[in-house]
Design a protein around this motif. Structure first.
Motif, PDB file in Angstrom:
ATOM      1  N   LYS A  48       0.666  -1.291  -0.270  1.00 24.26           N
ATOM      2  CA  LYS A  48       0.134  -0.005   0.011  1.00 24.26           C
ATOM      3  C   LYS A  48       0.788   1.335   0.006  1.00 24.26           C
ATOM      4  CE  LYS A  48      -0.454  -0.089   5.031  1.00 24.26           C
ATOM      5  NZ  LYS A  48      -1.408  -0.329   6.209  1.00 24.26           N
ATOM      6  N   ASN A  49       2.082   1.078   0.359  1.00 23.85           N
ATOM      7  CA  ASN A  49       3.142   2.117   0.368  1.00 23.85           C
ATOM      8  C   ASN A  49       4.055   2.124  -0.883  1.00 23.85           C
ATOM      9  OD1 ASN A  49       2.081   3.050   3.003  1.00 23.85           O
ATOM     10  ND2 ASN A  49       3.377   1.817   4.071  1.00 23.85           N
ATOM     11  N   ASN A  50       3.612   1.359  -1.781  1.00 21.82           N
ATOM     12  CA  ASN A  50       4.151   1.318  -3.017  1.00 21.82           C
ATOM     13  C   ASN A  50       5.699   0.610  -2.913  1.00 21.82           C
ATOM     14  OD1 ASN A  50       4.117   1.662  -5.902  1.00 21.82           O
ATOM     15  ND2 ASN A  50       5.678   3.453  -5.740  1.00 21.82           N
ATOM     16  N   ASN A  51       5.994   0.053  -1.911  1.00 23.97           N
ATOM     17  CA  ASN A  51       7.318  -0.566  -1.473  1.00 23.97           C
ATOM     18  C   ASN A  51       7.304  -1.911  -2.158  1.00 23.97           C
ATOM     19  OD1 ASN A  51       7.878   1.461   0.176  1.00 23.97           O
ATOM     20  ND2 ASN A  51       6.757   0.371   1.941  1.00 23.97           N
ATOM     21  N   LYS A  52       8.699  -2.222  -2.645  1.00 21.62           N
ATOM     22  CA  LYS A  52       8.686  -3.576  -3.470  1.00 21.62           C
ATOM     23  C   LYS A  52       8.290  -4.921  -2.356  1.00 21.62           C
ATOM     24  CE  LYS A  52      12.386  -1.423  -6.078  1.00 21.62           C
ATOM     25  NZ  LYS A  52      13.760  -1.579  -6.494  1.00 21.62           N
ATOM     26  N   SER A  53       7.725  -5.752  -2.678  1.00 21.70           N
ATOM     27  CA  SER A  53       6.984  -6.831  -1.770  1.00 21.70           C
ATOM     28  C   SER A  53       7.121  -8.048  -2.587  1.00 21.70           C
ATOM     29  CB  SER A  53       5.911  -6.466  -1.242  1.00 21.70           C
ATOM     30  OG  SER A  53       5.846  -5.267  -0.402  1.00 21.70           O
ATOM     31  N   TRP A  54       7.337  -9.239  -1.890  1.00 21.40           N
ATOM     32  CA  TRP A  54       7.162 -10.418  -2.398  1.00 21.40           C
ATOM     33  C   TRP A  54       6.126 -11.431  -1.526  1.00 21.40           C
ATOM     34  CZ3 TRP A  54      11.153  -7.232  -2.874  1.00 21.40           C
ATOM     35  CH2 TRP A  54      12.041  -7.386  -3.857  1.00 21.40           C
ATOM     36  N   HIS A  55       5.198 -11.986  -2.167  1.00 20.70           N
ATOM     37  CA  HIS A  55       4.371 -12.914  -1.382  1.00 20.70           C
ATOM     38  C   HIS A  55       4.537 -14.226  -1.962  1.00 20.70           C
ATOM     39  CE1 HIS A  55       0.746 -14.394   0.676  1.00 20.70           C
ATOM     40  NE2 HIS A  55       0.396 -15.164  -0.387  1.00 20.70           N
ATOM     41  N   VAL A  56       4.624 -15.182  -0.806  1.00 20.89           N
ATOM     42  CA  VAL A  56       5.011 -16.588  -1.163  1.00 20.89           C
ATOM     43  C   VAL A  56       4.178 -17.618  -0.647  1.00 20.89           C
ATOM     44  CG1 VAL A  56       6.849 -18.417  -0.659  1.00 20.89           C
ATOM     45  CG2 VAL A  56       7.639 -15.801  -0.922  1.00 20.89           C
ATOM     46  N   GLU A  57       3.678 -18.473  -1.435  1.00 22.42           N
ATOM     47  CA  GLU A  57       2.883 -19.673  -1.209  1.00 22.42           C
ATOM     48  C   GLU A  57       3.319 -20.683  -1.569  1.00 22.42           C
ATOM     49  OE1 GLU A  57      -1.292 -18.948  -2.372  1.00 22.42           O
ATOM     50  OE2 GLU A  57      -1.297 -17.046  -1.458  1.00 22.42           O
ATOM     51  N   GLN A  58       2.933 -21.915  -1.133  1.00 20.56           N
ATOM     52  CA  GLN A  58       3.269 -23.354  -1.585  1.00 20.56           C
ATOM     53  C   GLN A  58       2.288 -24.344  -1.688  1.00 20.56           C
ATOM     54  OE1 GLN A  58       4.055 -26.470   0.342  1.00 20.56           O
ATOM     55  NE2 GLN A  58       2.306 -25.774   1.618  1.00 20.56           N
ATOM     56  N   HIS A  59       2.493 -25.500  -2.293  1.00 21.39           N
ATOM     57  CA  HIS A  59       1.646 -26.551  -2.186  1.00 21.39           C
ATOM     58  C   HIS A  59       2.705 -27.977  -2.286  1.00 21.39           C
ATOM     59  CE1 HIS A  59      -2.162 -28.454  -2.684  1.00 21.39           C
ATOM     60  NE2 HIS A  59      -1.445 -29.529  -3.398  1.00 21.39           N
ATOM     61  N   SER A  60       2.473 -28.630  -1.258  1.00 25.29           N
ATOM     62  CA  SER A  60       3.226 -29.821  -1.204  1.00 25.29           C
ATOM     63  C   SER A  60       2.523 -31.021  -1.667  1.00 25.29           C
ATOM     64  CB  SER A  60       3.738 -30.187   0.185  1.00 25.29           C
ATOM     65  OG  SER A  60       4.703 -29.008   0.517  1.00 25.29           O
ATOM     66  N   PHE A  61       3.435 -32.197  -2.095  1.00 20.24           N
ATOM     67  CA  PHE A  61       2.575 -33.322  -2.429  1.00 20.24           C
ATOM     68  C   PHE A  61       3.203 -34.392  -1.314  1.00 20.24           C
ATOM     69  CE2 PHE A  61       2.041 -30.730  -6.104  1.00 20.24           C
ATOM     70  CZ  PHE A  61       0.552 -31.210  -6.527  1.00 20.24           C
ATOM     71  N   ILE A  62       2.505 -35.226  -0.700  1.00 23.37           N
ATOM     72  CA  ILE A  62       2.765 -35.897   0.349  1.00 23.37           C
ATOM     73  C   ILE A  62       2.804 -37.305   0.324  1.00 23.37           C
ATOM     74  CG2 ILE A  62       2.511 -36.182   3.172  1.00 23.37           C
ATOM     75  CD1 ILE A  62       2.917 -33.078   1.902  1.00 23.37           C
ATOM     76  N   PRO A  63       4.118 -37.934   0.113  1.00 25.13           N
ATOM     77  CA  PRO A  63       4.290 -39.330  -0.006  1.00 25.13           C
ATOM     78  C   PRO A  63       4.072 -40.045   1.236  1.00 25.13           C
ATOM     79  CG  PRO A  63       6.554 -38.183  -0.255  1.00 25.13           C
ATOM     80  CD  PRO A  63       5.517 -37.340   0.079  1.00 25.13           C
ATOM     81  N   TRP A  64       3.996 -41.214   1.482  1.00 18.02           N
ATOM     82  CA  TRP A  64       3.992 -42.116   2.814  1.00 18.02           C
ATOM     83  C   TRP A  64       4.700 -43.414   2.600  1.00 18.02           C
ATOM     84  CZ3 TRP A  64       1.277 -46.248   1.662  1.00 18.02           C
ATOM     85  CH2 TRP A  64       0.004 -46.270   0.533  1.00 18.02           C
ATOM     86  N   TYR A  65       5.208 -43.535   1.481  1.00 16.24           N
ATOM     87  CA  TYR A  65       5.980 -45.023   1.103  1.00 16.24           C
ATOM     88  C   TYR A  65       6.836 -45.369   2.025  1.00 16.24           C
ATOM     89  CZ  TYR A  65       8.870 -48.275  -1.199  1.00 16.24           C
ATOM     90  OH  TYR A  65       9.402 -49.554  -1.395  1.00 16.24           O
ATOM     91  N   LYS A  66       7.639 -44.592   2.759  1.00 15.38           N
ATOM     92  CA  LYS A  66       8.710 -45.036   3.587  1.00 15.38           C
ATOM     93  C   LYS A  66       8.130 -45.189   4.893  1.00 15.38           C
ATOM     94  CE  LYS A  66      13.123 -44.238   1.822  1.00 15.38           C
ATOM     95  NZ  LYS A  66      14.387 -43.631   1.951  1.00 15.38           N
TER      96      LYS A  66
END
Length: 630
Positions: free
Chosen positions: A416-434
């Motif tokens: 909102k103050n025109n500052n350079k910003s970065w928004h980070v999100e993620q999505h994980s895939f969950i194995p359970w083999y071991k």
């Protein structure tokens, strides 16, 4: 009742109206409820987490009085008075005589014993209690244990009772308190002498037995791990915040499943370890209490005496938040002076964080190798972010077996103050083999993946053997990008991990794919940039437990060239951090004039097929309408 949600405001005073509880205050005059009202009225110094617990107590009293259909609990004043009258007769080990309990200790005992379900059993089958070091934890833990064995077990047979801790030294201290307390009571108190004679109570070196009903109170350390074969009516685990503590707690809990009126109490000061069962339980508890309208964890109790922030280490007037013994009549000045001396000593040795951790009871990243501090990770959380139609930088950390596959999305934006910003999100895939099953995988990682999958933060693998499914990851990513109308500027991945999925993306998309070599020379700049962005507040994220755990697990590895992230042990997950670094390899330059996306000569390479065609038509002076099928 009105809906109360403190997940955003974190301001208990804004939702507490004293007039709403006039009748409750008149009816419930026990010391535990009085303490809660003093906290809420601002008479008693308390931190945010105890304010939450106090609000929960009085609102639950209101629910009980209103007869709410979805609240099947009641506060039994008889049970409250019962444990408090017992406590008044329990001798302290050092003093050799009973000591008056302070209001905060009476609050603990009344919460544990007073709240009951409609059948009369204890409401709170699990409880987590956290307070700073040297606040008498062992004394009130011994009272609870002795009460369970002597009073609650007086009319029961074949019952098991437990005191436990991580090492033999730790458990000997708590067991020694309990043994001294019970021995003194059955020796010097006529009433308990009769109970002991009637039940055949005999304190022994490793256990206390009541021979006639076949009850036993045992001490077991985490070192031995011999919890199998017991079904504990009451179990107390001291120093539960240690990273070793969670190894066997599931054996205690599962053994209690069919035991009537059971209770498992974990007690601890804050530890430097964040990837622990106790820390996760406390964090879950705060979130649950903030969502007053949710009844998801009605059988769990959380009582946390701690400072609200690290800067309060220089504000002695606030220290009662974490050190409630400061409120002991005539002791405030001496205890405060002692804590000040400790602060100065540890600060001179460069151990300020240790003081904040143990004496202020604040969880924080104490290790010098930590990638980020917990406060910076938590401060970055925002309630939501509109990703629709945005430019995005994507990073992939791919795995086949025990590690999760993580996809990170970095969205550059102006705040909102025109500052350079970065928004980070993620999505994980969950194995359970071991792990063998998703349930075992959740226990191993300390993350409720099935619950988080409902919130969109992860996907449990669809592979029948529990391995990562390439097609599932590929299709999910393409659908996500298409549905969100994202403009993929860059896709970074481990240069050694040219997976079938990456090959598919190379063939079927026009994305700018780049293999990022996983060596310090390539990773040092994005790693440092992410660290700096968290500290400066120019990076935001959602309240995503998978991302948070990865960020807290990450440690810095340094060589002659620079830094990169690593993990302290193999079971800790930092896949999301690796994926963010791969995405940030280019995203950190997004606003710079030399960024490829801002270079007119290179911008063409980052366009979609449609954008490229539109650009060419503009260059050639051909209107788009010219190519329509009309």
């Amino acid at each position: 009742m009105k809906r109360v949600d403190l997940t955003q405001s974190k301001d208990v005073a804004s939702v507490y109206d004293p007039d709403e509880y006039k009748e409750i205050r008149l009816k419930y005059t026990d010391s535990g409820t009085k303490y809660a009202f003093k906290v809420l009225d601002g008479v008693q110094i308390a931190g945010y987490k105890i304010k939450l617990a106090s609000l929960r107590h009085v609102r639950d009293l209101l629910r009980s009085e209103n007869g709410d259909a979805d609240f099947p609990y009641q506060y039994d004043l008889g049970k409250v008075n019962g444990i408090l009258s017992f406590a008044s007769q329990c001798p302290d080990v050092d003093a050799g005589k009973p000591l008056p309990l302070m209001p905060w200790e009476e609050f603990i005992l009344s919460q544990l014993n007073g709240w009951r379900d409609k059948g009369g059993d204890k409401r709170f089958t699990e409880a987590d209690i956290s307070v700073a070091r040297k606040q008498g934890k062992t004394y009130f833990a011994a009272i609870i244990s002795a009460y369970s064995f002597l009073i609650e077990g007086a009319t029961l047979g074949n019952q098991d009772y437990l005191v436990a801790s991580n090492s033999s030294d730790q458990i000997d201290k708590l067991y020694g308190y309990v043994k001294f307390m019970i021995t003194d009571l059955i020796t010097n108190n006529k009433l308990f002498k009769k109970i002991a004679a009637n039940r055949g109570i005999e304190p022994q070196e490793r256990k206390i037995v009541a021979k006639k009903p076949n009850n036993r109170l045992v001490k077991i350390s985490n070192e031995s791990g011999k919890f199998d074969g017991y079904h504990f009516t009451s179990a107390i685990y001291d120093e539960a915040g240690d990273e070793k503590a969670g190894k066997y707690t599931s054996r205690i809990i599962t053994g209690q499943t069919d035991v009537k009126n059971h209770q498992f109490i974990k007690i601890s000061t804050a530890y430097e370890f964040l990837d622990t069962e106790f820390f996760n339980d406390l964090k879950r508890g705060v979130e649950a209490m903030e969502k007053d309208w949710s009844r998801e964890y009605d059988n769990s109790l959380w009582l946390i005496w701690s400072q609200d922030n690290e800067n309060e280490m220089y504000q002695p007037e606030t220290w009662e938040k974490s050190n409630p013994l400061i409120g002991l009549p005539g002791k405030k000045e001496s205890i405060t002076k002692s804590i000040i001396n400790l602060r100065e000593t540890l600060s001179a040795k460069g151990k300020t964080s240790e003081f904040q951790n143990k004496t202020m009871n604040i969880y924080l990243q104490v290790s010098q190798a930590s990638f980020l501090k917990l406060k910076d990770i938590e401060r970055a959380v925002i309630p939501g972010f509109d990703i629709k139609g945005r430019q995005v930088y994507i990073g992939l950390d791919y795995s086949m077996f025990s590690d999760n596959t993580a996809i990170a999305f970095v969205y550059p934006y102006r705040d909102k103050n025109n500052n350079k910003s970065w928004h980070v999100e993620q999505h994980s895939f969950i194995p359970w083999y071991k792990a063998g099953s998703i349930e075992a995988k959740e226990k191993q990682d300390g993350i409720n993946y099935r619950e988080l999958s409902k919130k969109g933060y992860c996907t449990i693998t669809a592979h029948p053997e529990g391995m990562i499914n390439d097609d599932q990851v590929y299709e999910w990513l393409l659908n996500y990008v298409e549905e969100s109308e994202l403009e993929v500027v860059f896709f970074g991945y481990d240069a050694m991990g040219m997976t079938p999925m990456v090959k598919q993306l190379d063939i079927n998309t026009s994305w700018n794919l780049m293999g990022v070599k996983q060596r310090t020379q390539e990773l040092k700049d994005p790693t440092k940039f992410i660290q700096k962005s968290f500290v400066e507040g120019s990076l935001t994220r959602l309240d995503d437990q998978i991302m948070e755990k990865a960020l807290t697990n990450a440690q810095i590895y340094e060589d002659k060239i620079g830094i990169q992230v690593n993990k302290a042990k193999a079971t800790l997950k930092i896949d999301v951090v690796d994926a963010i670094i791969d995405a940030m390899y280019q995203a950190m330059y997004h606003f710079e004039s030399y960024s490829p996306i801002n270079d007119p000569n290179k911008a063409y390479d980052y366009m979609s097929e449609e954008e490229k065609n539109k650009h060419l038509l503009e260059q050639w002076g051909i209107p788009e309408e010219f190519l329509t099928d009309d």
